[in-house]
Design an enzyme around this catalytic site. Sequence first.
Site, PDB file in Angstrom:
ATOM      1  N   LYS A 138       0.844  -1.194   0.000  1.00 21.07           N
ATOM      2  CA  LYS A 138       0.000   0.000   0.000  1.00 21.07           C
ATOM      3  C   LYS A 138       0.883   1.249   0.000  1.00 21.07           C
ATOM      4  O   LYS A 138       1.797   1.394   0.838  1.00 21.07           O
ATOM      5  CB  LYS A 138      -0.907   0.004   1.232  1.00 21.07           C
ATOM      6  CG  LYS A 138      -1.970  -1.083   1.197  1.00 21.07           C
ATOM      7  CD  LYS A 138      -3.048  -0.816   0.168  1.00 21.07           C
ATOM      8  CE  LYS A 138      -4.174  -1.835   0.259  1.00 21.07           C
ATOM      9  NZ  LYS A 138      -5.228  -1.631  -0.736  1.00 21.07           N
ATOM     10  N   ASP A 172      -0.430  -0.676  -4.536  1.00 16.61           N
ATOM     11  CA  ASP A 172      -1.807  -0.175  -4.561  1.00 16.61           C
ATOM     12  C   ASP A 172      -1.815   1.211  -3.927  1.00 16.61           C
ATOM     13  O   ASP A 172      -1.647   1.353  -2.715  1.00 16.61           O
ATOM     14  CB  ASP A 172      -2.750  -1.116  -3.804  1.00 16.61           C
ATOM     15  CG  ASP A 172      -4.215  -0.716  -3.981  1.00 16.61           C
ATOM     16  OD1 ASP A 172      -4.471   0.328  -4.633  1.00 16.61           O
ATOM     17  OD2 ASP A 172      -5.097  -1.442  -3.486  1.00 16.61           O
ATOM     18  N   GLU A 226      -1.829  -0.562  -8.818  1.00 18.12           N
ATOM     19  CA  GLU A 226      -3.293  -0.562  -8.737  1.00 18.12           C
ATOM     20  C   GLU A 226      -3.800   0.833  -8.388  1.00 18.12           C
ATOM     21  O   GLU A 226      -3.281   1.491  -7.491  1.00 18.12           O
ATOM     22  CB  GLU A 226      -3.676  -1.572  -7.647  1.00 18.12           C
ATOM     23  CG  GLU A 226      -5.144  -1.797  -7.468  1.00 18.12           C
ATOM     24  CD  GLU A 226      -5.410  -2.949  -6.475  1.00 18.12           C
ATOM     25  OE1 GLU A 226      -4.506  -3.784  -6.250  1.00 18.12           O
ATOM     26  OE2 GLU A 226      -6.510  -3.006  -5.926  1.00 18.12           O
ATOM     27  N   ASP A 243      -9.013  -0.426  -9.996  1.00 23.60           N
ATOM     28  CA  ASP A 243      -9.804  -0.995  -8.890  1.00 23.60           C
ATOM     29  C   ASP A 243     -11.027  -0.100  -8.655  1.00 23.60           C
ATOM     30  O   ASP A 243     -12.084  -0.335  -9.235  1.00 23.60           O
ATOM     31  CB  ASP A 243      -8.933  -1.128  -7.634  1.00 23.60           C
ATOM     32  CG  ASP A 243      -9.696  -1.741  -6.470  1.00 23.60           C
ATOM     33  OD1 ASP A 243     -10.836  -2.191  -6.669  1.00 23.60           O
ATOM     34  OD2 ASP A 243      -9.171  -1.775  -5.335  1.00 23.60           O
ATOM     35  N   LYS A 278     -14.073  -7.175  -7.710  1.00 22.74           N
ATOM     36  CA  LYS A 278     -14.411  -7.462  -6.302  1.00 22.74           C
ATOM     37  C   LYS A 278     -15.915  -7.629  -6.212  1.00 22.74           C
ATOM     38  O   LYS A 278     -16.665  -6.786  -6.709  1.00 22.74           O
ATOM     39  CB  LYS A 278     -14.009  -6.289  -5.400  1.00 22.74           C
ATOM     40  CG  LYS A 278     -12.535  -6.117  -5.191  1.00 22.74           C
ATOM     41  CD  LYS A 278     -12.319  -4.975  -4.214  1.00 22.74           C
ATOM     42  CE  LYS A 278     -10.849  -4.627  -4.090  1.00 22.74           C
ATOM     43  NZ  LYS A 278     -10.672  -3.228  -3.681  1.00 22.74           N
TER      44      LYS A 278
END
Length: 365
Positions: free
Chosen positions: A162, A190, A218, A243, A267
Amino acid sequence: MKITDITFGMLRVPLKTPFKTALRTVNQVEDIVVMVHTDTGQIGYGEAPATAVITGDTHGSIVDAIRHYISPRLIGQDIANLNRLTHLIQGSMEKNSSAKAAVEIAIHDLWGQLYGAPLYKLLGGGDPVITTDITISVDYIDKMVADSVAAVERGFESLKIKVGKDIGVDIERVKAIYAAVEGRALLRLDANQGWTAKQAVYALQTLEEAGIKLELVEQPVKARDLEGMRYVTERVHTPVMADESVFGPMEVIELIRMRAADIINIKLMKTGGISNAIKIADIAALHGIDCMIGCMLETSISVAAAVHVAVARADAISKVDLDGPSLAQFNPVDGGVIFNESEISVTDAPGLGIREIRGLERIAA
Ligand SMILES: C[C@H](N)C(=O)N[C@@H](CCC(=O)O)C(=O)O
Ligand SMILES: [Mg+2]
């Protein structure tokens, strides 16, 4: 098998370590569990997290949407008519994707139970073992390096790092982690929308010039900034994954038309459940676009459903970020999919195979 009632519970599971992204910090999974009851006595299970900063869903909105908009359409319906049921759920209201997902998951669980087969087999079958990455929360550099090394020692060969905070520190974060785990794990970044398009290009080109090989990046920029996504995709070698920019099939079609990303993160909590997830995987496969299947902070109830989708659509879904159960201190579910660190395997139990959920607090009708 006819639907007679839908009831709710609250499931709380502390995380092993705080989950920190550019968008939020969370200490425990706190999800709504949905139970769809039938006239045979069989129950289907679903789950929805309140990821308000991404989907807009809150605990209250999830329960309210199901109680007042979805449930009235489903009571009395036959589980055998799966396609009709998913249309009723998707057409019940705008948005509220996590509420729709929880009910769709429970309906698919019952569909598998009706035919006595694990869900993945009814969705097309596949190899029942998949491998997930694990998320490394954004933090001080030393902490992220230590967390990354520990994850590699636990057997994870793919780390989702992250970033998306201070751009200069983000570059140093990735350099330090890469040096510590090089050759032992692939790195996925991400940014959770934390960079501007120019910052993203600067950061990624700087890392590429330093010889750092990233598997993907991402959601570098804001969800609605599809032009920004395309700007980054056109200028870096690292594959860019969408995403928060894509929820349903129509958004995926637009993203592909714009060539705004190389990979799509599916997702269930964004797609509104399994039916749209399958559609996205099939659209992506038709266009030769690779997919990841991901999760929010979810337990092995809804993540199990994502695992069944991943197994049945392995042609389109080559990357897996289903680490919710690995981030949690314990697994509240008895039965179902087996989560063993990076290795996830589905059993041949009907539906999702869930026998019992421990620690569920009933939500009064
Ligand atoms: C948990 C998973 N690895 C993950 O990072 N999911 C989301 C964020 C979910 C959340 O904030 O609850 C993602 O951005 O990919
Ligand atoms: Mg993400």
